[in-house]
Design a protein around this motif. Structure first.
Motif, mmCIF file in Angstrom:
data_model
loop_
_atom_site.group_PDB
_atom_site.id
_atom_site.type_symbol
_atom_site.label_atom_id
_atom_site.label_comp_id
_atom_site.label_asym_id
_atom_site.label_seq_id
_atom_site.Cartn_x
_atom_site.Cartn_y
_atom_site.Cartn_z
ATOM 1 N N GLY A 165 46.386 28.651 36.084
ATOM 2 C CA GLY A 165 46.072 27.951 34.842
ATOM 3 C C GLY A 165 44.861 28.530 34.142
ATOM 4 N N CYS A 166 43.799 28.817 34.936
ATOM 5 C CA CYS A 166 42.597 29.418 34.348
ATOM 6 C C CYS A 166 42.891 30.797 33.778
ATOM 7 N N GLN A 167 43.725 31.548 34.492
ATOM 8 C CA GLN A 167 44.061 32.894 34.021
ATOM 9 C C GLN A 167 44.830 32.829 32.697
ATOM 10 N N ALA A 168 45.781 31.875 32.616
ATOM 11 C CA ALA A 168 46.554 31.739 31.380
ATOM 12 C C ALA A 168 45.657 31.308 30.219
ATOM 13 N N LYS A 169 44.735 30.366 30.471
ATOM 14 C CA LYS A 169 43.835 29.907 29.415
ATOM 15 C C LYS A 169 42.906 31.036 28.967
ATOM 16 N N GLY A 170 42.379 31.794 29.955
ATOM 17 C CA GLY A 170 41.517 32.914 29.601
ATOM 18 C C GLY A 170 42.234 33.957 28.771
ATOM 19 N N GLU A 171 43.500 34.209 29.122
ATOM 20 C CA GLU A 171 44.295 35.179 28.360
ATOM 21 C C GLU A 171 44.478 34.713 26.919
ATOM 22 N N ALA A 172 44.797 33.412 26.756
ATOM 23 C CA ALA A 172 45.003 32.874 25.409
ATOM 24 C C ALA A 172 43.707 32.913 24.594
ATOM 25 N N ASP A 173 42.580 32.567 25.227
ATOM 26 C CA ASP A 173 41.298 32.576 24.505
ATOM 27 C C ASP A 173 40.916 33.989 24.063
ATOM 28 N N ILE A 174 41.137 34.954 24.937
ATOM 29 C CA ILE A 174 40.777 36.338 24.598
ATOM 30 C C ILE A 174 41.673 36.874 23.481
ATOM 31 N N LEU A 175 42.977 36.565 23.555
ATOM 32 C CA LEU A 175 43.882 37.010 22.493
ATOM 33 C C LEU A 175 43.494 36.392 21.147
ATOM 34 N N ALA A 211 33.899 46.646 16.876
ATOM 35 C CA ALA A 211 34.649 47.454 17.841
ATOM 36 C C ALA A 211 34.065 47.309 19.243
ATOM 37 N N ARG A 212 32.717 47.300 19.321
ATOM 38 C CA ARG A 212 32.093 47.112 20.638
ATOM 39 C C ARG A 212 32.418 45.743 21.228
ATOM 40 N N LEU A 213 32.379 44.741 20.373
ATOM 41 C CA LEU A 213 32.715 43.396 20.852
ATOM 42 C C LEU A 213 34.169 43.341 21.327
ATOM 43 N N GLU A 214 35.052 43.990 20.589
ATOM 44 C CA GLU A 214 36.471 44.009 20.972
ATOM 45 C C GLU A 214 36.658 44.720 22.306
ATOM 46 N N GLN A 215 35.937 45.813 22.503
ATOM 47 C CA GLN A 215 36.038 46.548 23.760
ATOM 48 C C GLN A 215 35.518 45.706 24.916
ATOM 49 N N GLU A 216 34.393 45.006 24.686
ATOM 50 C CA GLU A 216 33.844 44.157 25.749
ATOM 51 C C GLU A 216 34.821 43.042 26.118
ATOM 52 N N LEU A 217 35.444 42.450 25.102
ATOM 53 C CA LEU A 217 36.422 41.408 25.387
ATOM 54 C C LEU A 217 37.613 41.961 26.154
ATOM 55 N N ALA A 218 38.079 43.147 25.749
ATOM 56 C CA ALA A 218 39.215 43.752 26.438
ATOM 57 C C ALA A 218 38.866 44.082 27.883
ATOM 58 N N GLU A 219 37.656 44.613 28.104
ATOM 59 C CA GLU A 219 37.238 44.930 29.472
ATOM 60 C C GLU A 219 37.097 43.658 30.301
ATOM 61 N N GLY A 220 36.538 42.617 29.676
ATOM 62 C CA GLY A 220 36.424 41.344 30.385
ATOM 63 C C GLY A 220 37.790 40.790 30.753
ATOM 64 N N GLU A 222 40.513 42.560 31.366
ATOM 65 C CA GLU A 222 41.059 43.335 32.477
ATOM 66 C C GLU A 222 40.416 42.927 33.802
ATOM 67 N N LYS A 223 39.101 42.698 33.780
ATOM 68 C CA LYS A 223 38.432 42.264 35.009
ATOM 69 C C LYS A 223 38.938 40.904 35.455
ATOM 70 N N CYS A 224 39.129 40.007 34.479
ATOM 71 C CA CYS A 224 39.641 38.666 34.801
ATOM 72 C C CYS A 224 41.027 38.765 35.424
ATOM 73 N N GLN A 225 41.870 39.636 34.843
ATOM 74 C CA GLN A 225 43.213 39.805 35.389
ATOM 75 C C GLN A 225 43.169 40.384 36.797
ATOM 76 N N ALA A 226 42.285 41.363 37.014
ATOM 77 C CA ALA A 226 42.194 41.998 38.334
ATOM 78 C C ALA A 226 41.739 40.999 39.389
ATOM 79 N N ARG A 227 40.689 40.201 39.040
ATOM 80 C CA ARG A 227 40.214 39.209 40.014
ATOM 81 C C ARG A 227 41.281 38.156 40.301
ATOM 82 N N GLY A 228 41.934 37.677 39.225
ATOM 83 C CA GLY A 228 42.966 36.660 39.424
ATOM 84 C C GLY A 228 44.127 37.199 40.236
ATOM 85 N N SER A 229 44.548 38.437 39.964
ATOM 86 C CA SER A 229 45.669 39.016 40.685
ATOM 87 C C SER A 229 45.330 39.208 42.163
ATOM 88 N N GLY A 230 44.105 39.668 42.457
ATOM 89 C CA GLY A 230 43.695 39.849 43.849
ATOM 90 C C GLY A 230 43.687 38.536 44.608
#
Length: 268
Positions: A165-175, A211-220, A222-230
């Motif tokens: 649930g947290c992963q789905a909410k984080g994905e929606a907020d970032i998008l 652009a920097r903010l967008e990159q930081e959000l995108a990197e965040g 990916e990290k969120c997805q990696a932690r959640g997947s692990g």
């Protein structure tokens, strides 16, 4: 066991990187990445007229989305293989249960002696050695241990659902944040296009910041997805082990309890 590793490798190949489930009605986009059709539709709905690949960030056109029938067929074959494997494991477990007999009388074990901590057959139960003792049916004796396993399974599944649930909410907020940034960038371009050199330089400066903010959000993201997947993978492994334990025959479950290994399992 020999087929377990290749099967896991195939499952990884047909897993959608968005929903982390098997590819359902898989489609490919301009960059070549493959997702579920419904996941791709969610991306298009969230990003509007300029959707981008969540993996490589390259934009793609909705009209260029194409189905990948070969992957859909592969998913069906993998699911069929897993069902067949599950049936084989179930047959092996039943055979093992049927083979568990009393060493002395070669009869099935139906009772548990609470005084001696032993598994008994009907003849052992009526013998002089055990008749004065308290003996209960194996299923009744195993019930407390089974309940403990089921309680742990319930807790682990609840934790898994919270993470998803947290992963789905984080994905929606970032998008949503990415979409807002893109809208702001378009507004900045329209406003500063009519200005002079100073305003154009200011426009570029603001675009760089966005652009920097967008990159930081995108990197965040990916990290969120990696932690959640692990964490989901770890929980899936523990859940699979406990589900296997919960399905064990009563005799085998009590044998594990008698050797003390069940206590260590419940500390997970």
């Amino acid at each position: 066991m020999a087929t377990a590793a290749p099967l896991r490798s195939l499952e990884e190949e047909v897993t959608c990187s968005i929903c982390l489930d098997y590819l359902r009605d898989p489609v490919t986009i301009d960059c070549g990445h493959v997702f579920c059709r419904s996941c791709t539709a969610d991306i298009c709905a969230a990003l509007g007229a300029r959707p981008a690949c969540p993996l490589c960030k390259k934009p793609f056109k909705k009209e260029n989305i194409r189905p990948v029938w070969q992957l859909a067929s592969l998913v069906e074959n993998i699911e069929r293989l897993k069902v067949d494997k599950g049936r084989q494991l179930g047959d092996a477990a039943r055979e093992q249960q049927d083979a568990r007999l009393c060493e002395r009388h070669r009869e099935k074990l139906h009772y548990y002696c609470e005084d001696d901590g032993q598994l008994l057959c009907v003849l052992c139960r009526e013998s002089r050695e055990h008749k004065p003792h308290t003996a209960v049916l194996l299923e009744k004796a195993a019930q407390p241990h089974r309940e403990k396993i089921l309680n742990h399974l319930s807790i682990l599944r609840r934790d898994r659902d919270k993470i998803q649930g947290c992963q789905a909410k984080g994905e929606a907020d970032i998008l949503a944040a990415l979409q807002k940034l893109r809208e702001q960038r378009q507004h900045v371009v329209a406003e500063f296009a009519q200005g002079h050199q100073f305003l154009r330089e200011r426009e570029q400066h603001l675009l760089d910041q966005l652009a920097r903010l967008e990159q930081e959000l995108a990197e965040g993201r990916e990290k969120c997805q990696a932690r959640g997947s692990g964490e989901l993978a770890r929980l899936a492994l523990v859940i699979s082990e406990l589900e296997g334990k919960a399905q064990q025959p009563a005799a085998e479950l009590m044998q594990v309890a008698l050797t003390g290994r069940e206590g260590r399992l419940l500390l997970l």
